[in-house]
Design an enzyme around this catalytic site. Structure first.
Site, short mmCIF file in Angstrom:
data_model
loop_
_atom_site.label_atom_id
_atom_site.label_comp_id
_atom_site.label_asym_id
_atom_site.label_seq_id
_atom_site.Cartn_x
_atom_site.Cartn_y
_atom_site.Cartn_z
N ALA A 63 2.86 21.72 -21.57
CA ALA A 63 3.30 20.33 -21.63
C ALA A 63 3.90 20.07 -23.02
CB ALA A 63 2.12 19.40 -21.37
N GLY A 108 0.00 24.02 -19.77
CA GLY A 108 0.69 23.68 -18.53
C GLY A 108 1.54 24.83 -18.00
N GLU A 111 -0.82 26.85 -16.13
CA GLU A 111 -1.19 26.09 -14.92
C GLU A 111 -0.07 26.15 -13.88
OE1 GLU A 111 -2.11 22.77 -17.47
OE2 GLU A 111 -4.17 22.71 -16.73
N GLU A 131 -5.51 24.12 -24.65
CA GLU A 131 -5.57 22.65 -24.76
C GLU A 131 -6.64 22.17 -25.73
OE1 GLU A 131 -5.11 24.30 -21.94
OE2 GLU A 131 -3.73 23.22 -20.62
N1 CAA Z 1 5.70 21.40 -26.60
C1 CAA Z 1 6.78 21.05 -27.34
N2 CAA Z 1 7.42 21.91 -28.15
C2 CAA Z 1 6.96 23.16 -28.21
C3 CAA Z 1 5.84 23.59 -27.49
C4 CAA Z 1 5.20 22.64 -26.63
N3 CAA Z 1 4.17 22.97 -25.84
N4 CAA Z 1 5.60 24.89 -27.77
C5 CAA Z 1 6.55 25.26 -28.63
N5 CAA Z 1 7.37 24.21 -28.91
C6 CAA Z 1 8.54 24.17 -29.79
C7 CAA Z 1 8.16 24.21 -31.26
O1 CAA Z 1 7.80 22.94 -31.73
C8 CAA Z 1 9.44 24.74 -31.88
O2 CAA Z 1 10.37 23.70 -31.92
P1 CAA Z 1 11.28 23.47 -33.26
O3 CAA Z 1 12.01 24.78 -33.44
O4 CAA Z 1 12.15 22.33 -32.92
O5 CAA Z 1 10.30 23.22 -34.35
C9 CAA Z 1 9.92 25.73 -30.82
O6 CAA Z 1 9.30 25.36 -29.60
C10 CAA Z 1 9.52 27.18 -31.13
O7 CAA Z 1 8.12 27.21 -31.28
P2 CAA Z 1 7.39 27.89 -32.54
O8 CAA Z 1 8.23 27.74 -33.75
O9 CAA Z 1 6.00 27.35 -32.60
O10 CAA Z 1 7.40 29.42 -32.08
P3 CAA Z 1 6.36 30.56 -32.52
O11 CAA Z 1 6.94 31.83 -32.05
O12 CAA Z 1 6.03 30.43 -33.97
O13 CAA Z 1 5.02 30.25 -31.70
C11 CAA Z 1 3.71 29.67 -29.74
C12 CAA Z 1 5.00 30.34 -30.30
C13 CAA Z 1 2.49 30.48 -30.17
C14 CAA Z 1 3.85 29.64 -28.22
C15 CAA Z 1 3.62 28.22 -30.31
O14 CAA Z 1 4.86 27.57 -30.13
C16 CAA Z 1 2.56 27.39 -29.64
O15 CAA Z 1 1.38 27.59 -29.87
N6 CAA Z 1 2.99 26.41 -28.81
C17 CAA Z 1 2.07 25.48 -28.19
C18 CAA Z 1 1.37 26.09 -27.00
C19 CAA Z 1 0.34 25.11 -26.45
O16 CAA Z 1 -0.58 24.71 -27.12
N7 CAA Z 1 0.52 24.75 -25.18
C20 CAA Z 1 -0.37 23.82 -24.50
C21 CAA Z 1 0.21 22.45 -24.54
S1 CAA Z 1 -0.93 21.27 -23.94
C22 CAA Z 1 -0.78 21.30 -22.27
O17 CAA Z 1 -0.02 22.07 -21.72
C23 CAA Z 1 -1.62 20.29 -21.57
C24 CAA Z 1 -1.79 20.51 -20.11
O18 CAA Z 1 -2.79 21.00 -19.65
C25 CAA Z 1 -0.79 20.02 -19.19
#
Ligand code: CAA
Length: 250
Positions: A63, A108, A111, A131
């Site tokens: 998400a 997500g 999921e 999460e």
């Molecule tokens: N939402 C929005 N933007 C996201 C994102 C997310 N879930 N995951 C990554 N991005 C964006 C980053 O902000 C970044 O954007 P900018 O370049 O504009 O800053 C771009 O994607 C690239 O990401 P990273 O620079 O972080 O890339 P990385 O290679 O260093 O790391 C990663 C990769 C480990 C996947 C890291 O991006 C990460 O941990 N992302 C979040 C994953 C996460 O926590 N997902 C769960 C979300 S909560 C959810 O999904 C709730 C639910 O149950 C429905």
């Protein structure tokens, strides 16, 4: 469509989440497009659906954290409901849906893959439910579908720790069906999908429904449902033709 790409290869349709700069994170707009696409696919003649993410890095990073950082409980409920609507549609659509997990499948994103019938992953894929690291619980079915797929102990491990697992560990716990090298993931998934598409879509669709219903039904109810579904298959012309063609095969 701004965030979803659709490609048709005969009876196989591939949906690609096309938001590579944000690791295919699923904003509300992405989810709204999914509803439109799935409503079309519910009615058309396609037989197998593949879902994947654009690029080499992510299936979907989940998400949209930027959006979630700004909302309160009312909008969160709407976002969760929309997520559930999309994932329930995938689970209930009367044709197989295959997740081709080409990289990160987190929150997500994991999921979304859980709502698919089959999960193939590239060797570099990483799956997880991070999460709790963000102060929330899984919100698009993770607690319920992960539980049913890998069992409570493994589901709790993944959800409580928020740790990411590689494709091989995901296979070992039954979360992923098969692992392929990144460069052949899509071609192998398409070739599998074409094999499935050769079979009776009525029979495959009814089998999908039976396995899904069986997860929550008693054995007795599931078996009864199977008897009547099996009998219903005998009402189709396709069943007659397929059996006759078997008998004439020599
Ligand atoms: N939402 C929005 N933007 C996201 C994102 C997310 N879930 N995951 C990554 N991005 C964006 C980053 O902000 C970044 O954007 P900018 O370049 O504009 O800053 C771009 O994607 C690239 O990401 P990273 O620079 O972080 O890339 P990385 O290679 O260093 O790391 C990663 C990769 C480990 C996947 C890291 O991006 C990460 O941990 N992302 C979040 C994953 C996460 O926590 N997902 C769960 C979300 S909560 C959810 O999904 C709730 C639910 O149950 C429905």
């Amino acid at each position: 469509m701004k965030y979803l790409k659709m490609e048709r290869d005969g009876e196989v349709v591939q949906i690609t989440i096309d938001r590579e700069d944000k690791l295919n994170a699923m904003s509300l707009d992405v989810m709204n497009e999914f509803i439109t696409v799935l409503e079309e696919l519910e009615k058309d003649s396609s037989k197998v659906i593949i879902i994947t993410g654009e690029g080499k890095k992510a299936f979907s990073a989940g998400a949209d954290i930027e959006y979630m950082s700004k909302i309160g409980p009312t909008d969160a409920e709407k976002y969760a409901l929309r997520g559930h609507e999309v994932l329930n549609k995938i689970e209930k659509i009367g044709k197989p849906v295959i997740a081709a997990i080409n990289g990160y499948a987190l929150g997500g994103g994991c999921e979304l893959a859980l709502s698919c019938d089959i999960r193939f992953a590239s060797a570099n894929a990483q799956l997880g439910q991070p999460e709790v690291t963000l102060g929330i619980c899984p919100g698009w079915g993770g607690t319920q579908r992960l539980l049913r797929i890998v069992g409570p102990a493994r589901a709790k491990d993944l959800i409580f720790s928020g740790r990411r697992i590689g494709a091989e560990e995901a296979v070992s716990m039954g979360l992923v069906n098969k692992v392929f090298p990144p460069e052949t993931l899509i071609s192998e998934t398409r070739s599998y999908a074409r094999e499935v598409a050769k079979n009776s879509n009525f029979a495959v669709g009814i089998s999908k429904m039976l396995v899904n219903k069986g997860m929550d039904a008693s054995l007795e109810t599931g078996l009864k449902l199977e008897i009547y579904s099996w009998a219903l298959c005998f009402s189709t012309k396709e069943r007659e033709e397929r059996m006759a063609s078997f008998l004439k095969r020599k």
